[in-house]
Scaffold this active site. Structure first.
Site, short mmCIF file in Angstrom:
data_model
loop_
_atom_site.label_atom_id
_atom_site.label_comp_id
_atom_site.label_asym_id
_atom_site.label_seq_id
_atom_site.Cartn_x
_atom_site.Cartn_y
_atom_site.Cartn_z
N GLU A 1 0.70 -1.14 -0.05
CA GLU A 1 -0.04 -0.12 -0.02
C GLU A 1 0.95 1.31 0.06
OE1 GLU A 1 1.22 -0.27 4.27
OE2 GLU A 1 0.31 -2.08 2.69
N ASP A 2 2.06 1.14 0.60
CA ASP A 2 2.82 2.20 0.65
C ASP A 2 3.44 2.78 -0.93
OD1 ASP A 2 4.38 -0.01 0.53
OD2 ASP A 2 5.55 0.31 2.23
N TYR A 3 3.53 1.80 -1.59
CA TYR A 3 4.08 2.35 -3.18
C TYR A 3 2.94 2.74 -3.81
CZ TYR A 3 5.04 1.62 -8.02
OH TYR A 3 5.35 1.83 -9.44
#
Length: 446
Positions: free
Chosen positions: A284-286
């Site tokens: 999710e961070d990407y």
């Protein structure tokens, strides 16, 4: 010479050739598919085919040294630079800072959880709220949070329990969604439970986000001074190989956002659909970084590394993380399956030793020794820069930890590529292209 053999000889002109003789099903097949021209391959032809490969490896090796040097100089100029606001922390300057919502996803407890969470109750930032999100009503972290809320009653803190939303496959996003919807400030910091924050850490992040058109600020992952061999390996990895590629990616404006600690504008994520826009991705961070980059916002690296302070430090835990992260990187960029292994010190050294032997007739053994020594020293320099001070272990410990990390990297990479299943947050997922996936099994909650 018998059937199915290979002979190395000289032809009439004195050139080295390879002679092949093999028994095939019948003479007609041999004449039709091989012919006389395939019986001899001159050494010059072999060299002509191998030299471009050797040259490519040598150029790749030179490029790796360039990355080393650039990362070292960038780290020296970028990291551990205190802002004027965090240095003075005057009431007039702090009054100009906007409010921040801190989202804390929690699951289970470890020996450092209380100390880590307490650092967020003692921040010097003037206006912020902490929203703790717990998925399971029986989670033992609830008692830790309640104890801290009682100890610091003036801190605006709330606890959300058992109201995780099922908006996607990502359990962290499902858990955080309940706090995200209740946040009252536009600046939002997602900070994992194992993060230890400096008193002025939030000031640094917000000041970086105040610069023109900056929508997200992330931090270079690093670790606290943890005793034991696992702590040494952790610090060496995050201060050398990981730090080098993270810094280089930031220079090249490659999305390398890490979700363990990042500050961003909630209004921008709301435009993309809020937490639901991230919920179907295991990385999710990407995709959080992509939301801002695709809309023209700047994504910046903070001058202060984020400090991981897990109470469950072990070699097995470290290896499990490396395997899980490698699988997610491959799902996002399949070519990393090729380039990551050959960018590691030992494998690159072995391949390049053949390369320089082919191109320059250098001694392979001597080349590898020099290669390892220089790589080792440059890694040590970078580690000191990331640490920002003296290391908590001896040079001998560094030698052992560095060798262990380098010698096991190819094993961990191979193990990661052997399966597409990952274990994360007590669940098992089958990773698919683009860091999507499906949950295939659930472990009992802690």
């Amino acid at each position: 010479m018998g059937p199915d053999t290979i002979e190395r000889d000289k032809d009439g002109a004195g050139s080295v050739v390879f002679r092949f003789e093999a028994n095939f099903p019948n003479e007609t097949w041999n004449n039709k598919y091989l012919g006389d021209s395939w019986s001899e391959v001159p050494m010059e032809t072999v060299n002509l085919l191998l030299k471009p490969l050797a040259a490519a490896l040598f150029l790749g090796w030179c490029f790796q040294w360039l990355l080393h040097i650039v990362a070292i100089f960038y780290g020296m100029t970028k990291l551990h630079r205190r802002s004027s606001s965090s240095s003075s922390s005057s009431s007039v300057e702090l009054a100009s800072f906007v409010g921040v919502t801190i989202l804390k996803p929690l699951i289970g407890v470890d020996s450092n959880l209380y100390a880590n969470l307490e650092t967020f109750f003692t921040l010097t930032y003037p206006k912020y709220e902490i929203l703790f999100c717990v998925e399971n009503v029986c989670d033992p972290s609830i008692m830790v949070v309640q104890g801290l809320m009682s100890k610091y009653p003036t801190v605006d803190a709330k606890l959300f329990v058992g109201n995780a939303k099922n908006i996607g496959i990502n359990p962290k996003i499902n858990n955080l969604a309940q706090g995200y919807d209740s946040s009252k400030y536009d600046l939002l910091l997602i900070s994992d439970s194992g993060i230890k924050m400096h008193q002025n850490g939030l000031i640094e992040l917000v000041e970086a986000c105040r610069e023109d058109n900056t929508g997200l600020v992330h931090q270079l992952p690093f670790v606290t001074d943890t005793p034991g061999f696992a702590g040494i390996v952790d610090k060496i990895y995050f201060g050398t190989q990981h730090a080098r590629m993270y810094l280089i990616a930031n220079i090249l404006r490659i999305n390398c956002v890490t979700g363990m600690s990042c500050l961003f504008r909630k209004s921008v994520l709301d435009e993309a659909g809020g937490m639901a826009a991230l919920a179907n991705y295991l990385a999710e961070d990407y995709y959080l970084g992509q939301v801002f980059l695709s809309r023209g916002w700047k994504v910046k690296l903070s001058s202060q590394p984020t400090l991981q302070n897990s109470g469950t430090s072990s070699v097995q835990h470290f290896q499990a993380r490396m395997i899980r992260w490698a699988k997610l990187r491959v799902s996002l960029a399949p070519l990393t399956m090729v380039f990551e292994p050959i960018s590691e010190c030992i494998l690159l050294g072995v391949l390049t030793s053949w390369s320089v032997g082919t191109l320059f007739d250098w001694s392979g053994a001597a080349f590898i020794l020099v290669h390892l020594l220089i790589w080792f020293l440059l890694d040590y320099i970078l580690l000191l820069i990331i640490q920002g001070g003296p290391l908590p272990f001896s040079k001998f410990d560094y030698v052992i930890g560095w060798l262990y990390r380098e010698m096991t990297s190819l094993y961990l990479t191979t193990k990661a590529y052997a399966s597409s299943k990952i274990t994360w947050r007590n669940r098992i997922y089958l990773v698919r292209r683009g860091a999507t996936g499906i949950e295939v099994n659930s472990r009992s909650n802690i």
